[in-house]
Scaffold this active site. Structure first.
Site, PDB file in Angstrom:
ATOM      1  CE  LYS A 106      -3.571  -2.288   2.821  1.00  8.62           C
ATOM      2  NZ  LYS A 106      -2.796  -3.455   3.277  1.00  8.62           N
ATOM      3  CE  LYS A 127      -3.141   6.902  -1.246  1.00  7.07           C
ATOM      4  NZ  LYS A 127      -4.165   7.002  -0.189  1.00  7.07           N
ATOM      5  CE  LYS A 183      -6.170  -2.618  -2.958  1.00 10.01           C
ATOM      6  NZ  LYS A 183      -6.141  -3.898  -2.220  1.00 10.01           N
ATOM      7  CB  VAL A 216      -7.118   3.313   8.102  1.00  6.67           C
ATOM      8  CG1 VAL A 216      -7.333   2.927   9.553  1.00  6.67           C
ATOM      9  CG2 VAL A 216      -8.120   2.597   7.215  1.00  6.67           C
ATOM     10  NE  ARG A 237       4.748  10.836   0.091  1.00  2.31           N
ATOM     11  CZ  ARG A 237       4.171  10.012   0.963  1.00  2.31           C
ATOM     12  NH1 ARG A 237       4.915   9.306   1.795  1.00  2.31           N
ATOM     13  NH2 ARG A 237       2.860   9.871   1.006  1.00  2.31           N
TER      14      ARG A 237
END
Length: 624
Positions: A377, A418, A430, A456, A554
């Site tokens: 992730k 995402k 994903k 989260v 990033r």
């Protein structure tokens, strides 16, 4: 006539003007002069002629000495409404020292000419009694307890102001506040003004929330150590938390809350989200897992471990915890043992990439419900390792889906926001996995629920643990960009809503059917605001005690996230906090050869070809 009680008078109180301590200072000096002059006059029995020059010298010198001694003992800084025997003792010490200094000073001035040698023995008790009495009178008038001023108070414990509604404050004081030996309850600040000027279980209501900063400043000036703020509300809401943190930040004090066990702990970052409680249908969720064999992949991760805890509370026949990390698997196993969980579970070590390991596991355990949370992730790391990301996130999901199609009745796939218009490898994998899992399961025995949600709070690799470490180290806090916003929810809420969404397909729905569910993430949170509030949670000031710096976005990072595609049809569901999304789904016969090619490129560690095939599978994928 209204029964509303006016706010307490602004006399010697925590909300008094900033000049009030100096008014007290002048009053104490005036009493010192009156007592000294009065004692000498009485000693001479009003003789005529009274040595007026000596009286003036003695009185002036004593007042001058007190002007330096009293501030040293902080007599003007003490809050009269909290007078205890500690304060009486401090007054006595200050007066004694002033009297002891006066004798040698007068000797140097006039050899104590006409000065009664017994004067200090009368001045000390009389002045101590006068200065203490007015303080005790204020304390008794406020709390109705003369005895409190005659008891020593443990001033090594910080003073604390309890903030909350009258009912929440009352509950806290009744259950734990009076038994807590780590703080001293100095007073209460309520969220409204209905009880201002009264007491709740013996603690004074010092005003409403707008006065919190003034209350804390007065306590900080009067105490040897910084006070604390105890937030008594269980769900205070972002507006209250922001107001409390703003007031606490002005003074640099820490905000704490009380746990279910009655102990005080720093307010958790989750309080900054202002997420309302969801109405969960536990009976519906129980039908998903109760009495069934359940498998959770990635069970040692943040979401996987919380899913496991909540599933075990619903009474499964058996829970299989599957993870590739030995440490994570050990950690969740130990946590469940220490929590005394009674439902049966077993730990299985393995990687979702390993199809043979999964085949053996499914054949042995024959799980009826599978929750697939295993994934890579971390966005920047996945940008640097696209082949590994594909092998775990896409092909690992395909391995689990194939076996769930054969052995299971329900498959839950954990996705991410995402995956919507992805700008990074993690999101793209994903999104492809969402389609792969649904396509493979079509026509099989398992109903599929794809659950998509945002960040989260506090999960491994998220900003909250990073900010906590940076604050503990003294800063700076590093932000990639001042305008980055994200959706957040707590891990407990996320896991609960995942199970709620997974249970939504009707029991008589066709096997092999699938549905995308999106958790209602509420309002997005600006990361810069989150960082500032977390600094204030620790009793520090952003930009002064802890610097905030910017490092630049990033690789693969967005300024904001989305939770739906524009082409998706979004509908509410019967579950609070869960939405559904509908989109065209290509058949597995069309996807399979392209996935096989992606597998070959990833296994060969051919990064350019892997990225090209990934973009071909997800045209919305645009690396930034």
């Amino acid at each position: 006539m209204s029964s509303r009680v006016p706010n307490p008078p602004r006399i010697l109180g925590a909300d008094s003007p900033h000049w009030m301590p100096w008014l007290i200072y002048l009053q104490d000096l005036a009493w010192a002069g009156v007592v000294m002059a009065g004692v000498i006059t009485v000693r001479y029995h009003f003789e005529r002629p009274l040595p007026v020059g000596m009286v003036i010298r003695a009185t002036a010198s004593f007042v001058l000495i007190c002007a330096f001694v009293f501030p040293t003992f902080r007599l003007h800084r003490g809050l009269w409404r909290y007078t205890a025997l500690n304060d009486v003792a401090r007054v006595f010490q200050a007066v004694v020292i002033a009297a002891m200094i006066q004798l040698p000073l007068l000797f140097l001035i006039d050899r104590l000419l006409d000065f009664p040698r017994s004067t200090p023995f009368f001045v000390v008790p009389v002045l101590t009694a006068l200065l203490s009495f007015e303080r005790m009178l204020k304390q008794a008038a406020t709390h109705g307890d003369w005895g409190a001023a005659l008891r020593f108070e443990d001033r090594s414990r910080p003073a604390a102001v309890v903030v909350g509604s009258s009912s929440a404050v009352s509950d806290y004081l009744r259950t734990s506040g009076r038994r807590d030996r780590t703080v001293r309850i100095a007073g209460i600040v309520v969220l409204d003004e209905e009880h201002a000027g009264r007491t709740i279980l013996g603690a004074e209501v010092m005003g409403s929330l707008p006065r919190l900063a003034a209350v804390l400043k007065a306590l900080a000036a009067a105490e040897e150590r910084s006070p604390q703020v105890i937030l008594a509300e269980k769900r205070p809401g972002r507006q209250v938390v922001d107001a409390v943190l703003a007031a606490a930040g002005e003074v640099g004090v820490q905000v704490v809350s009380h746990s279910s066990g009655g102990t005080l702990r720093p307010v958790q970052a989750s309080a900054l989200l202002d997420r309302r409680a969801r109405n969960l249908d536990l009976d519906l969720v129980r039908t998903l897992v109760a009495g069934k064999r359940v498998l959770v992949t990635g069970a040692g991760g943040t979401i996987g471990s919380e899913l496991s805890r909540q599933i075990l509370a619903l009474g499964p026949e058996r829970l299989v915890l599957f993870d590739a990390s030995e440490f994570n698997l050990y950690a969740i196993d130990q946590t469940l043992r220490e929590d005394g969980v009674s439902a049966p579970w077993v730990c299985a070590l393995g990687d979702v990439r390993d199809q043979r390991r999964l085949e053996v596991l499914f054949a042995e355990e024959r799980p009826e419900v599978v929750l697939h949370a295993a994934a890579l992730k971390h966005v920047p790391l996945m940008e640097a390792n696209p082949c590994e990301t594909v092998l775990t996130n896409v092909l690992g999901a395909a391995n689990v889906a194939r076996l769930a199609r054969e052995y299971s009745r329900a498959l839950v796939f954990i996705s991410t926001d995402k995956a919507v218009n992805p700008t990074n490898v993690m999101g793209a994998t994903k999104r492809v996995a969402e389609r792969v899992v649904q396509a493979i399961a079509r026509g099989g025995g398992a109903k599929v629920a794809v659950v998509r949600f945002g960040n989260v709070l506090g999960s491994t690799g998220s900003v909250v643990p990073l900010f906590e470490r940076q604050i503990a180290a003294g800063g700076p806090i590093t932000l990639t960009h001042p305008d980055v916003v994200r959706f957040f929810m707590t891990v407990r809420e996320a896991a609960a809503l995942v199970l709620q969404a997974a249970a939504l397909p009707a029991p008589d729905a066709d096997p092999g059917s699938s549905q995308i569910y999106v958790l209602d993430m509420g309002e997005p949170v600006k990361i810069a605001d989150l960082a500032s509030q977390m600094i204030r949670l620790h009793g520090l000031r952003p930009g002064l005690d802890i610097e905030i710096t910017h490092t630049g976005l990033r690789p693969g990072e967005k300024l904001y996230e989305e939770i739906f595609y524009g082409a998706e049809t979004v509908r509410p569901t019967g579950a609070d906090g869960v939405l559904s999304a509908f989109d065209a789904l290509p058949p597995w016969s069309e996807l399979e050869p392209r996935i096989d090619a992606l597998r070959a490129a990833a296994e060969a560690r051919d990064e350019p070809e892997t990225l090209r095939l990934l973009k071909d599978l997800e045209p919305a994928f645009r690396q930034e």
